[in-house]
Design a protein around this motif. Structure first.
Motif, short mmCIF file in Angstrom:
data_model
loop_
_atom_site.label_atom_id
_atom_site.label_comp_id
_atom_site.label_asym_id
_atom_site.label_seq_id
_atom_site.Cartn_x
_atom_site.Cartn_y
_atom_site.Cartn_z
N UNK A 20 0.84 -1.20 0.00
CA UNK A 20 0.00 0.00 0.00
C UNK A 20 0.87 1.25 0.00
N UNK A 21 1.92 1.24 0.82
CA UNK A 21 2.82 2.39 0.85
C UNK A 21 3.46 2.63 -0.51
N UNK A 22 3.95 1.57 -1.13
CA UNK A 22 4.61 1.73 -2.42
C UNK A 22 3.67 2.30 -3.48
N UNK A 23 2.39 1.87 -3.45
CA UNK A 23 1.45 2.31 -4.49
C UNK A 23 0.94 3.73 -4.27
N UNK A 24 1.13 4.29 -3.05
CA UNK A 24 0.66 5.65 -2.83
C UNK A 24 1.75 6.60 -2.35
N UNK A 25 3.00 6.11 -2.28
CA UNK A 25 4.10 6.98 -1.85
C UNK A 25 4.31 8.14 -2.81
N UNK A 30 -8.92 -0.30 13.21
CA UNK A 30 -8.51 -1.66 12.82
C UNK A 30 -8.98 -2.01 11.41
N UNK A 31 -8.62 -1.16 10.46
CA UNK A 31 -9.06 -1.34 9.08
C UNK A 31 -7.87 -1.11 8.15
N UNK A 32 -7.70 -1.92 7.11
CA UNK A 32 -6.54 -1.79 6.22
C UNK A 32 -6.71 -0.64 5.22
N UNK A 33 -6.77 0.56 5.75
CA UNK A 33 -7.05 1.75 4.94
C UNK A 33 -6.03 2.82 5.26
N UNK A 34 -5.35 3.32 4.24
CA UNK A 34 -4.33 4.35 4.43
C UNK A 34 -4.88 5.71 3.99
N UNK A 35 -4.34 6.77 4.57
CA UNK A 35 -4.80 8.12 4.28
C UNK A 35 -3.63 9.00 3.87
N UNK A 36 -3.93 9.98 3.02
CA UNK A 36 -2.93 10.98 2.62
C UNK A 36 -3.68 12.13 1.97
N UNK A 37 -2.94 13.13 1.56
CA UNK A 37 -3.55 14.28 0.90
C UNK A 37 -4.38 13.84 -0.31
N UNK A 74 -7.47 12.27 3.11
CA UNK A 74 -8.63 11.40 2.97
C UNK A 74 -8.17 9.96 2.72
N UNK A 75 -9.10 9.02 2.75
CA UNK A 75 -8.80 7.61 2.54
C UNK A 75 -8.41 7.35 1.09
N UNK A 76 -7.43 6.47 0.90
CA UNK A 76 -6.89 6.19 -0.43
C UNK A 76 -7.33 4.84 -0.94
N UNK A 77 -7.86 4.84 -2.16
CA UNK A 77 -8.30 3.60 -2.77
C UNK A 77 -7.10 2.71 -3.10
#
Length: 485
Positions: A36-41, A93-100, A350-353
Motif C-alpha cells: 500500500x505504501x509503495x502504491x501511494x508513496x 482496525x481497518x486496512x485503509x491508508x490516508x494521505x492528501x 482522505x482515505x486512499x483507494x
C-alpha cells in the motif's frame, strides 16, 4: 464477514488486531502495508508539485513566501499521512491508508487559493473537516451509508476498480490525453501518438506481466516482488539511458525519475500551523466561501464512503448490509484527517483507494495501516529512497486490483432497470470523469429520478432524497456561482 473458521489468537498483537480471526497472518499484514505504501508513496512527490507552484491572491507560494518550498510540503504531507494512517489502524482496525486527497489539492490550489491567502484556504479545509466530524458524531454520515442500497454499493466498488485501473494506465503513460482533444474525435489515446513508446512504458508492461504471472501462480508477495524487481530494473534503465522526466522530454518517466539518491537532508516543517479560520470570509465573501466549503464537504463525504466500501468488499469484511466493521471509527479518523491536513497546510487528507493493493496482497486488519503509516513517517527522513520508485514500477498493482474489484459486478441485478441504470452510471462515470464523487452522485440522482418516473418515490429512503438533492446542487454549483457573482 470472512467465512473462514476462527483461529485462536496467538499473541496480544493478534488479539488486538484480530489477525487470525480475519483469516490473515503477520506476514500478510506486513506485506500488505508495504505494498500500500509503495502504491501511494507518489503523493509525497506529487502533492508538492500540485500545491508548490501555485500562488495565492497575494502572489505568495505555500510555505515558502516568494519562492516555492517543495521540501516543506513534502515533509508535511508525509507527516500527516503517517500519523493519520497509524491512527486508522490502531483506532478503526481497518486496512485503509490516508494521505492528501488528489483532486481536493488541485481544487484548493487552482480554484480556492486564487481568491484568498494560502492560510485562509487551509482554514476552509479545517472548517470542512470539523463539519464532516460533526456529521459523523451525530450519526448522519453512517445513517446515509446504511440507506444506500446494497447493489449501488457494489456498483461503487466496481466503479472504483475501473477508476484505479485507469489511474494505473495513465500514470504509466499507456493512456494519455490528446492535447487538442477538442478538435479530435477521441479525448484519450494509446501512448502519446497512438502507440506505446519509451522505456518507462516497457517497464510498466513487463512489471504488469510479471505481477500477473506471479499472481496466477499464487506466489506470496506477488505484488511486492514485482514492484521491487521493476524498481531495480528502472534504476538500471535510467542509468544507461538517462531518460529524465516526461515533463522535460518525451519518453521520460511520468512522476519520479528512478535514480540512487545523492544525499539526505533534515526535514522542513514550514507549512505546519499555516491556517486561518476566518480570513477567507472577508476576502472571498460569504456566498463564495459557503459554496467552496460545500464542494469540499461533499467530495470528502462520499469519496471515503465509496473507498471504505470497496476495500471492505475486496477484503471480504462487509456484513450483510454492506457495512464494514467499525464504520463509525473509520469515518471519525477520516474526518480528523481532513482537519489535520488543513492545520498542517498540506490540504485535506482522505482515505486512499490504493489501499486495495495492500488488500490484494493479503492485508485484512489495521496492522497493515500501521506498517504503511510508519513507512510514511520514515519517508520524512528517507524521501530520496522513496523517490527511487517510479510510478511505472508501482502502478501495475492498481491494474491488478482493478480486475479483482471488477469481479463483484455479478452481484448487480442487470435485469432490474431501476437499479441497473444507476449502477451503470456510477460505474462508468468514475473513470470517465476521473472522480469517485461524480460517479456516486450520478448514481444517487438517477436512482431517485427513476423512483419518481416509476411512481415509487415513497420507497426511497428519506436520507437518499436529501443526498440526491445535495448532489443536484453540487453538479449545478458552477452555473449557480456564476449567476450569483
Amino acid at each position: 464477514m470472512n467465512s473462514a473458521e476462527p483461529v485462536a489468537p496467538a499473541n496480544p498483537l493478534d488479539r488486538y488486531f484480530r489477525i487470525s480471526e480475519r483469516g490473515s497472518s503477520l506476514g500478510q499484514e506486513v506485506r500488505g502495508g508495504v505494498v500500500t505504501f509503495f502504491t501511494m508513496a507518489y503523493i509525497v512527490v506529487l502533492n508538492p508539485l500540485i500545491l508548490g507552484f501555485a500562488t495565492d491572491i497575494d502572489g505568495n507560494f505555500l510555505g515558502g513566501g516568494s519562492e516555492p518550498n517543495l521540501a516543506a510540503i513534502a515533509a508535511g504531507t508525509a507527516l500527516v499521512a503517517g500519523v493519520l494512517t497509524i491512527l486508522m489502524g490502531v483506532v478503526a482496525n481497518y486496512p485503509l491508508a490516508l494521505a492528501t486527497g488528489l483532486g481536493l489539492n488541485a481544487f484548493l490550489a487552482f480554484s480556492v487559493a486564487s481568491q484568498m491567502t494560502w492560510a485562509d484556504a487551509m482554514g476552509l479545509v479545517v472548517i470542512e473537516g470539523v463539519l464532516i466530524l460533526v456529521l459523523v458524531l451525530t450519526g448522519f454520515r453512517t445513517a446515509v451509508f446504511r440507506a444506500v442500497p446494497a447493489q449501488l454499493k457494489i456498483a461503487i466498488s466496481v466503479g472504483i476498480g475501473l477508476f484505479i485501473a485507469l489511474i494505473g494506465f495513465v500514470d504509466a503513460g499507456v493512456v494519455k490525453r490528446i492535447p487538442d482533444a477538442a478538435q479530435t474525435t477521441v479525448p484519450v489515446q494509446l501512448g502519446s501518438d497512438g502507440n506505446l513508446d519509451g522505456w518507462p512504458v516497457l517497464v510498466f508492461v513487463v512489471g504488469l506481466l510479471l505481477m500477473l504471472a506471479l499472481w496466477v501462480r499464487k506466489v506470496r508477495g506477488a505484488i511486492l516482488i514485482s514492484i521491487v524487481v521493476m524498481t531495480v530494473v528502472a534504476v538500471v534503465v535510467e542509468a544507461v539511458g538517462d531518460l529524465g522526466s516526461a515533463a522535460e522530454k518525451s519518453g521520460g518517466w511520468a512522476l519520479t525519475v528512478p535514480a540512487w539518491p545523492d544525499g539526505f537532508h533534515a526535514p522542513d516543517f514550514g507549512t505546519l500551523g499555516e491556517f486561518n479560520l476566518l480570513g477567507s470570509w472577508d476576502k472571498a465573501g460569504v456566498v463564495t466561501v459557503l459554496l467552496l466549503v460545500f464542494s469540499l464537504l461533499l467530495a470528502d463525504f462520499f469519496d471515503t464512503m465509496g473507498t471504505m466500501t470497496a476495500i471492505g468488499a475486496e477484503a471480504n469484511l462487509l456484513d450483510e448490509e454492506g457495512m464494514p466493521p467499525n464504520a463509525e471509527r473509520i469515518l471519525v479518523v477520516d474526518s480528523v484527517a481532513a482537519i489535520a491536513g488543513g492545520a498542517a497546510g498540506v490540504s485535506s487528507n482522505t482515505s486512499y483507494i490504493e489501499s486495495a493493493s495492500g488488500v490484494g496482497e493479503g492485508a485484512r486488519t489495521g496492522l497493515a495501516s500501521v506498517v504503511t503509516g510508519v513507512l510514511f513517517l520514515a519517508t520524512i527522513f528517507l524521501s530520496p529512497l522513496v523517490a527511487m520508485i517510479p510510478s511505472e514500477a508501482a502502478v501495475p498493482a492498481l491494474v491488478l486490483v482493478g480486475f479483482l474489484m471488477m469481479q463483484q459486478i455479478t452481484g448487480i441485478a442487470w435485469d432490474d432497470l431501476e437499479i441497473a441504470i444507476p449502477a451503470f452510471l456510477t460505474i462508468v462515470l468514475m473513470p470517465f470523469t476521473y472522480s469517485i464523487t461524480v460517479g456516486i452522485g450520478a448514481g444517487f440522482v438517477s436512482f431517485a429520478f427513476l423512483k419518481i418516473v416509476r411512481g415509487r418515490a415513497r420507497d426511497l429512503h428519506p436520507l437518499l432524497w436529501v443526498v440526491a438533492g445535495l448532489f443536484v446542487v453540487y453538479f449545478a454549483i458552477d452555473p449557480v456561482t456564476r449567476w450569483l457573482t
